[in-house]
Design an enzyme around this catalytic site. Structure first.
Site, PDB file in Angstrom:
ATOM      1  N   ARG A  46      35.679  31.059  50.450  1.00 27.79           N
ATOM      2  CA  ARG A  46      35.216  30.923  49.063  1.00 27.79           C
ATOM      3  C   ARG A  46      36.298  31.313  48.068  1.00 27.79           C
ATOM      4  O   ARG A  46      36.377  30.735  46.982  1.00 27.79           O
ATOM      5  CB  ARG A  46      33.949  31.752  48.854  1.00 27.79           C
ATOM      6  CG  ARG A  46      32.725  31.104  49.483  1.00 27.79           C
ATOM      7  CD  ARG A  46      31.478  31.985  49.490  1.00 27.79           C
ATOM      8  NE  ARG A  46      31.231  32.718  48.282  1.00 27.79           N
ATOM      9  CZ  ARG A  46      30.114  32.646  47.551  1.00 27.79           C
ATOM     10  NH1 ARG A  46      29.142  31.827  47.918  1.00 27.79           N
ATOM     11  NH2 ARG A  46      29.964  33.392  46.481  1.00 27.79           N
ATOM     12  N   SER A  47      37.144  32.265  48.416  1.00 26.49           N
ATOM     13  CA  SER A  47      38.261  32.620  47.529  1.00 26.49           C
ATOM     14  C   SER A  47      39.194  31.427  47.353  1.00 26.49           C
ATOM     15  O   SER A  47      39.785  31.241  46.289  1.00 26.49           O
ATOM     16  CB  SER A  47      39.035  33.815  48.087  1.00 26.49           C
ATOM     17  OG  SER A  47      38.222  34.960  48.105  1.00 26.49           O
ATOM     18  N   ARG A  57      42.236  23.863  36.411  1.00 27.91           N
ATOM     19  CA  ARG A  57      42.317  24.191  34.986  1.00 27.91           C
ATOM     20  C   ARG A  57      43.774  24.279  34.524  1.00 27.91           C
ATOM     21  O   ARG A  57      44.094  23.859  33.417  1.00 27.91           O
ATOM     22  CB  ARG A  57      41.587  25.495  34.674  1.00 27.91           C
ATOM     23  CG  ARG A  57      40.102  25.352  34.611  1.00 27.91           C
ATOM     24  CD  ARG A  57      39.667  24.524  33.406  1.00 27.91           C
ATOM     25  NE  ARG A  57      38.228  24.439  33.370  1.00 27.91           N
ATOM     26  CZ  ARG A  57      37.531  23.333  33.638  1.00 27.91           C
ATOM     27  NH1 ARG A  57      38.153  22.208  33.963  1.00 27.91           N
ATOM     28  NH2 ARG A  57      36.230  23.341  33.582  1.00 27.91           N
ATOM     29  N   HIS A  60      44.904  20.910  33.867  1.00 31.26           N
ATOM     30  CA  HIS A  60      44.370  20.431  32.590  1.00 31.26           C
ATOM     31  C   HIS A  60      45.211  20.922  31.412  1.00 31.26           C
ATOM     32  O   HIS A  60      45.240  20.286  30.358  1.00 31.26           O
ATOM     33  CB  HIS A  60      42.917  20.881  32.407  1.00 31.26           C
ATOM     34  CG  HIS A  60      41.962  20.188  33.309  1.00 31.26           C
ATOM     35  ND1 HIS A  60      40.824  20.799  33.787  1.00 31.26           N
ATOM     36  CD2 HIS A  60      41.961  18.936  33.847  1.00 31.26           C
ATOM     37  CE1 HIS A  60      40.163  19.958  34.572  1.00 31.26           C
ATOM     38  NE2 HIS A  60      40.839  18.825  34.623  1.00 31.26           N
ATOM     39  N   SER A  86      42.629  37.269  47.608  1.00 30.52           N
ATOM     40  CA  SER A  86      42.141  37.713  48.920  1.00 30.52           C
ATOM     41  C   SER A  86      41.458  39.056  48.770  1.00 30.52           C
ATOM     42  O   SER A  86      42.114  40.036  48.408  1.00 30.52           O
ATOM     43  CB  SER A  86      43.309  37.827  49.904  1.00 30.52           C
ATOM     44  OG  SER A  86      42.880  38.413  51.125  1.00 30.52           O
ATOM     45  N   GLY A  87      40.173  39.104  49.036  1.00 27.93           N
ATOM     46  CA  GLY A  87      39.450  40.368  48.931  1.00 27.93           C
ATOM     47  C   GLY A  87      40.097  41.451  49.770  1.00 27.93           C
ATOM     48  O   GLY A  87      40.439  42.528  49.279  1.00 27.93           O
ATOM     49  N   SER A  88      40.304  41.164  51.035  1.00 26.72           N
ATOM     50  CA  SER A  88      40.854  42.168  51.954  1.00 26.72           C
ATOM     51  C   SER A  88      42.351  42.346  51.794  1.00 26.72           C
ATOM     52  O   SER A  88      42.891  43.417  52.054  1.00 26.72           O
ATOM     53  CB  SER A  88      40.565  41.775  53.407  1.00 26.72           C
ATOM     54  OG  SER A  88      41.338  40.641  53.783  1.00 26.72           O
ATOM     55  N   GLY A  89      43.038  41.274  51.419  1.00 26.82           N
ATOM     56  CA  GLY A  89      44.501  41.311  51.365  1.00 26.82           C
ATOM     57  C   GLY A  89      45.138  41.319  52.749  1.00 26.82           C
ATOM     58  O   GLY A  89      46.331  41.586  52.896  1.00 26.82           O
ATOM     59  N   GLU A  90      44.349  41.005  53.767  1.00 22.15           N
ATOM     60  CA  GLU A  90      44.827  41.069  55.155  1.00 22.15           C
ATOM     61  C   GLU A  90      44.619  39.774  55.939  1.00 22.15           C
ATOM     62  O   GLU A  90      44.938  39.731  57.131  1.00 22.15           O
ATOM     63  CB  GLU A  90      44.127  42.205  55.903  1.00 22.15           C
ATOM     64  CG  GLU A  90      44.372  43.592  55.330  1.00 22.15           C
ATOM     65  CD  GLU A  90      45.824  44.072  55.455  1.00 22.15           C
ATOM     66  OE1 GLU A  90      46.597  43.478  56.245  1.00 22.15           O
ATOM     67  OE2 GLU A  90      46.181  45.025  54.754  1.00 22.15           O
ATOM     68  N   THR A  91      44.119  38.727  55.322  1.00 21.41           N
ATOM     69  CA  THR A  91      43.888  37.467  56.024  1.00 21.41           C
ATOM     70  C   THR A  91      45.223  36.952  56.572  1.00 21.41           C
ATOM     71  O   THR A  91      46.174  36.748  55.820  1.00 21.41           O
ATOM     72  CB  THR A  91      43.244  36.436  55.074  1.00 21.41           C
ATOM     73  OG1 THR A  91      42.058  37.007  54.520  1.00 21.41           O
ATOM     74  CG2 THR A  91      42.924  35.148  55.801  1.00 21.41           C
ATOM     75  N   SER A 149      30.659  38.153  48.047  1.00 15.96           N
ATOM     76  CA  SER A 149      30.202  37.349  46.908  1.00 15.96           C
ATOM     77  C   SER A 149      30.635  37.909  45.560  1.00 15.96           C
ATOM     78  O   SER A 149      31.097  37.158  44.692  1.00 15.96           O
ATOM     79  CB  SER A 149      28.680  37.193  46.925  1.00 15.96           C
ATOM     80  OG  SER A 149      28.282  36.370  47.993  1.00 15.96           O
ATOM     81  N   GLU A 152      34.298  37.230  44.948  1.00 18.65           N
ATOM     82  CA  GLU A 152      34.555  35.807  44.738  1.00 18.65           C
ATOM     83  C   GLU A 152      34.106  35.353  43.354  1.00 18.65           C
ATOM     84  O   GLU A 152      34.814  34.591  42.679  1.00 18.65           O
ATOM     85  CB  GLU A 152      33.864  35.006  45.841  1.00 18.65           C
ATOM     86  CG  GLU A 152      34.439  35.295  47.208  1.00 18.65           C
ATOM     87  CD  GLU A 152      33.433  35.257  48.346  1.00 18.65           C
ATOM     88  OE1 GLU A 152      33.845  35.548  49.487  1.00 18.65           O
ATOM     89  OE2 GLU A 152      32.236  34.968  48.108  1.00 18.65           O
ATOM     90  N   ASP A 160      39.260  32.199  35.054  1.00 19.80           N
ATOM     91  CA  ASP A 160      38.893  31.522  33.805  1.00 19.80           C
ATOM     92  C   ASP A 160      39.370  32.316  32.589  1.00 19.80           C
ATOM     93  O   ASP A 160      39.806  31.724  31.589  1.00 19.80           O
ATOM     94  CB  ASP A 160      37.388  31.284  33.734  1.00 19.80           C
ATOM     95  CG  ASP A 160      36.935  30.067  34.531  1.00 19.80           C
ATOM     96  OD1 ASP A 160      37.793  29.268  34.969  1.00 19.80           O
ATOM     97  OD2 ASP A 160      35.712  29.908  34.707  1.00 19.80           O
TER      98      ASP A 160
END
Length: 185
Positions: A46-47, A57, A60, A86-91, A149, A152, A160
């Site tokens: 989702r990130s 954007r 645009h 990245s939420g975890s920063g470890e992916t 969630s 994200e 935005d």
């Protein structure tokens, strides 16, 4: 609770998140985009969807923005910036991208819950967003929402807000941007 009550709770969580984001860190990201030749974005799951909306954007606004992994993405070079959400920063795949961007000599920005993560430590610009990791058992940050969630959602809204700040700095408005919107659909 009913659905609209859950929605109200989510919005309360997002409102609380705003005060936990550093404007100084955000401004560094805006300036990093302004100073870069091309902008690349990446994220997983989702990130990654949030990153794609951010790139859209930027396009645009007339910025050369690309999503890592797409077939039309050009080479990353030393005058470019890679923004990883990245939420975890470890992916693992994102860590590999971060290391490659640093080896090339480009700028790396991390938008993450954990600035002390591998990607956060590699980054030239780090923006800490509130949220809970997918495994909430180890988290001090409480949310009613599942998994990542809140991060994200905050990531999308943060991106935005970066767009709005960039528009302000460049004197752009929505009418100028609409001219770059897809017109073959």
């Amino acid at each position: 609770m009913n659905t609209t009550q859950y929605l109200a709770e989510i919005i309360k969580e997002l409102n609380r998140s705003v005060d936990l984001i550093s404007n100084d860190e955000a401004e560094k990201l805006v300036n990093g985009i302004l100073e870069s030749k091309k902008i690349f974005v990446a994220g997983a799951g989702r990130s990654g969807f949030m990153a794609k909306s951010f790139a859209m954007r930027m396009m645009h606004m007339g910025i050369d923005a690309y999503v890592i992994g797409e077939t039309v993405t050009p080479n990353f070079e030393k005058d470019d910036i890679l923004i990883i959400g990245s939420g975890s920063g470890e992916t693992k795949g994102l860590v590999s991208m971060a290391e490659k961007a640093k080896n090339i000599g480009g700028t790396l920005a991390a938008v993450t819950i954990f600035p002390e993560s591998t990607i956060g430590q590699l980054a030239d610009i780090t923006i800490k967003l509130p949220g809970s990791p997918k495994d909430q058992s180890e988290s001090d940050f409480k949310t009613i929402q599942p998994m990542g969630s809140l991060f994200e959602q905050t990531l999308l809204l943060f991106y935005d807000a970066v767009i709005l700040r960039f528009m302000e700095k460049k004197g752009l408005d929505t009418n100028k941007m609409y001219g770059r919107h897809a017109n073959l659909e």
